[in-house]
Design a protein around this motif. Structure first.
Motif, PDB file in Angstrom:
ATOM      1  N   TYR A 126       0.836  -1.207   0.000  1.00  0.00           N
ATOM      2  CA  TYR A 126       0.000   0.000   0.000  1.00  0.00           C
ATOM      3  C   TYR A 126       0.866   1.250   0.000  1.00  0.00           C
ATOM      4  CZ  TYR A 126      -3.206   3.585   1.750  1.00  0.00           C
ATOM      5  OH  TYR A 126      -3.931   4.743   1.911  1.00  0.00           O
ATOM      6  N   LYS A 127       1.866   1.278   0.856  1.00  0.00           N
ATOM      7  CA  LYS A 127       2.751   2.446   0.939  1.00  0.00           C
ATOM      8  C   LYS A 127       3.494   2.659  -0.376  1.00  0.00           C
ATOM      9  CE  LYS A 127       6.221   4.610   3.907  1.00  0.00           C
ATOM     10  NZ  LYS A 127       7.008   5.166   2.821  1.00  0.00           N
ATOM     11  N   ALA A 128       3.982   1.576  -0.973  1.00  0.00           N
ATOM     12  CA  ALA A 128       4.723   1.693  -2.239  1.00  0.00           C
ATOM     13  C   ALA A 128       3.830   2.259  -3.335  1.00  0.00           C
ATOM     14  CB  ALA A 128       5.275   0.328  -2.651  1.00  0.00           C
ATOM     15  N   LEU A 129       2.572   1.821  -3.390  1.00  0.00           N
ATOM     16  CA  LEU A 129       1.657   2.307  -4.419  1.00  0.00           C
ATOM     17  C   LEU A 129       1.242   3.756  -4.171  1.00  0.00           C
ATOM     18  CD1 LEU A 129      -0.534  -0.901  -4.798  1.00  0.00           C
ATOM     19  CD2 LEU A 129       0.932   0.084  -6.572  1.00  0.00           C
ATOM     20  N   CYS A 130       1.171   4.142  -2.905  1.00  0.00           N
ATOM     21  CA  CYS A 130       0.832   5.535  -2.587  1.00  0.00           C
ATOM     22  C   CYS A 130       2.005   6.472  -2.859  1.00  0.00           C
ATOM     23  CB  CYS A 130       0.415   5.652  -1.117  1.00  0.00           C
ATOM     24  SG  CYS A 130      -1.226   4.987  -0.749  1.00  0.00           S
ATOM     25  N   ASP A 131       3.235   5.979  -2.703  1.00  0.00           N
ATOM     26  CA  ASP A 131       4.422   6.824  -2.857  1.00  0.00           C
ATOM     27  C   ASP A 131       4.961   6.845  -4.282  1.00  0.00           C
ATOM     28  OD1 ASP A 131       4.271   7.357  -0.167  1.00  0.00           O
ATOM     29  OD2 ASP A 131       5.865   5.964   0.415  1.00  0.00           O
ATOM     30  N   LEU A 149      -7.093  -8.462 -12.235  1.00  0.00           N
ATOM     31  CA  LEU A 149      -7.939  -7.882 -11.183  1.00  0.00           C
ATOM     32  C   LEU A 149      -9.219  -8.692 -11.033  1.00  0.00           C
ATOM     33  CD1 LEU A 149      -7.653  -5.414  -9.259  1.00  0.00           C
ATOM     34  CD2 LEU A 149      -9.028  -4.106 -10.846  1.00  0.00           C
ATOM     35  N   ILE A 150      -9.051  -9.991 -10.746  1.00  0.00           N
ATOM     36  CA  ILE A 150     -10.189 -10.899 -10.695  1.00  0.00           C
ATOM     37  C   ILE A 150     -11.110 -10.573  -9.517  1.00  0.00           C
ATOM     38  CG2 ILE A 150      -9.019 -12.788 -11.873  1.00  0.00           C
ATOM     39  CD1 ILE A 150      -8.496 -14.071  -9.178  1.00  0.00           C
ATOM     40  N   ASP A 151     -12.385 -10.879  -9.693  1.00  0.00           N
ATOM     41  CA  ASP A 151     -13.393 -10.517  -8.700  1.00  0.00           C
ATOM     42  C   ASP A 151     -13.165 -11.199  -7.359  1.00  0.00           C
ATOM     43  OD1 ASP A 151     -14.615  -8.926 -10.580  1.00  0.00           O
ATOM     44  OD2 ASP A 151     -16.066 -10.457 -11.198  1.00  0.00           O
ATOM     45  N   THR A 152     -12.623 -12.407  -7.360  1.00  0.00           N
ATOM     46  CA  THR A 152     -12.460 -13.150  -6.113  1.00  0.00           C
ATOM     47  C   THR A 152     -11.264 -12.705  -5.282  1.00  0.00           C
ATOM     48  OG1 THR A 152     -11.254 -14.860  -7.342  1.00  0.00           O
ATOM     49  CG2 THR A 152     -13.600 -15.230  -6.950  1.00  0.00           C
ATOM     50  N   ALA A 189      -9.504  -4.308  -2.816  1.00  0.00           N
ATOM     51  CA  ALA A 189      -9.565  -3.326  -1.732  1.00  0.00           C
ATOM     52  C   ALA A 189      -8.297  -2.480  -1.692  1.00  0.00           C
ATOM     53  CB  ALA A 189      -9.768  -4.039  -0.393  1.00  0.00           C
ATOM     54  N   LEU A 190      -7.148  -3.120  -1.906  1.00  0.00           N
ATOM     55  CA  LEU A 190      -5.873  -2.394  -1.916  1.00  0.00           C
ATOM     56  C   LEU A 190      -5.876  -1.324  -3.005  1.00  0.00           C
ATOM     57  CD1 LEU A 190      -2.827  -2.039  -1.162  1.00  0.00           C
ATOM     58  CD2 LEU A 190      -2.347  -3.880  -2.809  1.00  0.00           C
ATOM     59  N   VAL A 191      -6.253  -1.699  -4.204  1.00  0.00           N
ATOM     60  CA  VAL A 191      -6.266  -0.757  -5.324  1.00  0.00           C
ATOM     61  C   VAL A 191      -7.255   0.381  -5.058  1.00  0.00           C
ATOM     62  CG1 VAL A 191      -6.828  -0.500  -7.773  1.00  0.00           C
ATOM     63  CG2 VAL A 191      -5.476  -2.462  -6.996  1.00  0.00           C
ATOM     64  N   GLY A 192      -8.420   0.032  -4.530  1.00  0.00           N
ATOM     65  CA  GLY A 192      -9.414   1.051  -4.228  1.00  0.00           C
ATOM     66  C   GLY A 192      -8.922   2.049  -3.198  1.00  0.00           C
ATOM     67  N   ARG A 193      -8.232   1.558  -2.170  1.00  0.00           N
ATOM     68  CA  ARG A 193      -7.688   2.440  -1.134  1.00  0.00           C
ATOM     69  C   ARG A 193      -6.609   3.360  -1.694  1.00  0.00           C
ATOM     70  NH1 ARG A 193      -9.801   2.935   4.201  1.00  0.00           N
ATOM     71  NH2 ARG A 193     -11.010   1.033   4.609  1.00  0.00           N
ATOM     72  N   VAL A 194      -5.760   2.811  -2.537  1.00  0.00           N
ATOM     73  CA  VAL A 194      -4.695   3.623  -3.130  1.00  0.00           C
ATOM     74  C   VAL A 194      -5.293   4.730  -3.999  1.00  0.00           C
ATOM     75  CG1 VAL A 194      -2.764   3.613  -4.761  1.00  0.00           C
ATOM     76  CG2 VAL A 194      -2.966   1.797  -3.046  1.00  0.00           C
ATOM     77  N   ALA A 195      -6.250   4.375  -4.835  1.00  0.00           N
ATOM     78  CA  ALA A 195      -6.880   5.371  -5.707  1.00  0.00           C
ATOM     79  C   ALA A 195      -7.575   6.451  -4.878  1.00  0.00           C
ATOM     80  CB  ALA A 195      -7.882   4.683  -6.635  1.00  0.00           C
ATOM     81  N   LYS A 196      -8.262   6.058  -3.815  1.00  0.00           N
ATOM     82  CA  LYS A 196      -8.948   7.019  -2.948  1.00  0.00           C
ATOM     83  C   LYS A 196      -7.950   7.958  -2.281  1.00  0.00           C
ATOM     84  CE  LYS A 196     -12.140   7.257   0.979  1.00  0.00           C
ATOM     85  NZ  LYS A 196     -12.931   6.467   1.957  1.00  0.00           N
TER      86      LYS A 196
END
Length: 353
Positions: A270-275, A286-289, A295-302
């Motif tokens: 998460y930190k690496a994607l945010c930075d 990005l499979i549904d299951t 959730a990780l991607v959604g949090r980073v985008a938000k």
């Protein structure tokens, strides 16, 4: 990563398609064995079974698995890799619950087919690494890495790990595992290289585990395997270790964050994607299951939208449908989007600033 002559701090997200792009196939007894994708795992497994022989332990494992998904957990055709892993884990208590008649009562929480599935998976993954060419697409990708880049892998195989080690990367530092470096038995292949200095701060975060991570335990208690930290990390090896199992976790497993080992890896991702200034997604659908990844991607985008910290560039290496899905996931969180259909295009086409 170097883009247009300038180094940008980059985070990579790599799925099964990245390994398929890096190594098209290897030869096993004149059969072309491909790195499995989620959708074609059983087709790849059939090829491997033919390569090692119709009377082999591999063929018997595959026959038992296919019988389960025909008779006990019926599917139209065969499940994907993740569906198979998840459904077998969910159904692990069925033999004990539904046992009728005389004879020994099955052990609760254990079924032979889980052992079959994992054993077959590990055999294929280790064979791919052992039989891969000296220079793979991953070796070329490693050559593009810059200081501070992070590789976030959702794969169980060790082909990327091996490419990094060949260039001087140190697994003791780069895996970022909880509990110290002593558990890592894999030494860097080279002590001094032009690349080793720049790779010293490269992180490889394997969010679903790895075929070379070992945990004490047995197939009768997979929860312990999923939730604890690895006690040994070895070079790629075909033979198992007594009283240990390789640690891989199905994406659908809901208690993933029950141990600091997993919480740290996902928090680091998460930190690496945010930075990061640039995010590169390679072969990840990005499979549904995979609820954790979504959730990780959604949090980073938000985070990026709320803090007005848009990525300089989002690069997706995948088919057009998957590219669109990733661009939607990061909507309003990046300045420029770019796409490549194949890893080879990305490696040879020249990165555009």
């Amino acid at each position: 990563m170097l883009i247009g002559g300038k180094n940008y701090r980059t985070a990579f997200i790599l799925g099964a398609g990245a390994t398929r792009g890096a190594v098209k196939h290897v030869l096993v007894n004149n059969k072309r064995l491909k790195p499995p994708l989620n959708a074609d795992f059983f087709q790849v497994a059939r090829t491997y079974a033919r390569a090692v022989g119709a009377n082999s332990a591999t063929a018997r494992r595959l026959n038992r698995l296919e019988a389960v998904f025909k008779d006990e957990i019926p599917f139209k055709g065969l499940p994907t890799m993740e569906e198979a892993f998840s459904f077998l884990y969910t159904a692990k208590d069925f033999p004990e619950i539904y046992k009728t008649g005389p004879g020994r009562k099955p052990v609760a929480g254990y079924r032979k087919e889980i052992e079959d599935f994992l054993g077959l998976t590990f055999d294929i993954l280790v064979t791919l690494d052992r039989c891969a060419p000296t220079v793979t697409g991953y070796d070329r990708l490693v050559g593009k890495l810059g200081n501070g880049d992070t590789l976030i892998s959702l794969n169980y195989d060790t082909l990327l790990d091996s490419a990094l080690v060949r260039s001087g990367w140190d697994p003791k530092l780069g895996y970022k595992l909880v509990g110290g470096k002593g558990k890592v038995e894999w030494e860097s292949a080279l002590t001094t290289t032009n690349n080793s200095a720049s790779l010293s701060d490269i992180s490889l975060l394997k969010l679903h585990g790895s075929a070379n991570w070992f945990v004490r335990g047995s197939y009768g208690n997979l929860t312990k395997i999923f939730e604890t930290k690895p006690v040994r990390v070895t070079p790629p090896r075909k033979n198992d270790i007594a009283r240990h199992l390789r640690q891989i976790v199905p994406p659908i497993y809901g208690k993933l964050f029950g141990h600091p080992h997993w919480r740290k890896l996902w928090k680091d991702a998460y930190k690496a994607l945010c930075d990061a200034e640039v995010v590169v997604v390679i072969g990840c659908s990005l499979i549904d299951t995979d609820f954790h990844l979504r959730a990780l991607v959604g949090r980073v985008a938000k985070h990026r939208k709320q803090n007005a910290e848009r990525l300089k560039q989002l690069i997706v290496v995948a088919d057009i449908k998957t590219r669109r899905k990733w661009f939607r996931a990061f909507k309003a969180a990046y300045k420029k989007g770019d796409g490549y259909k194949f890893l080879e295009n990305f490696l040879t086409g020249g990165l555009r600033a």
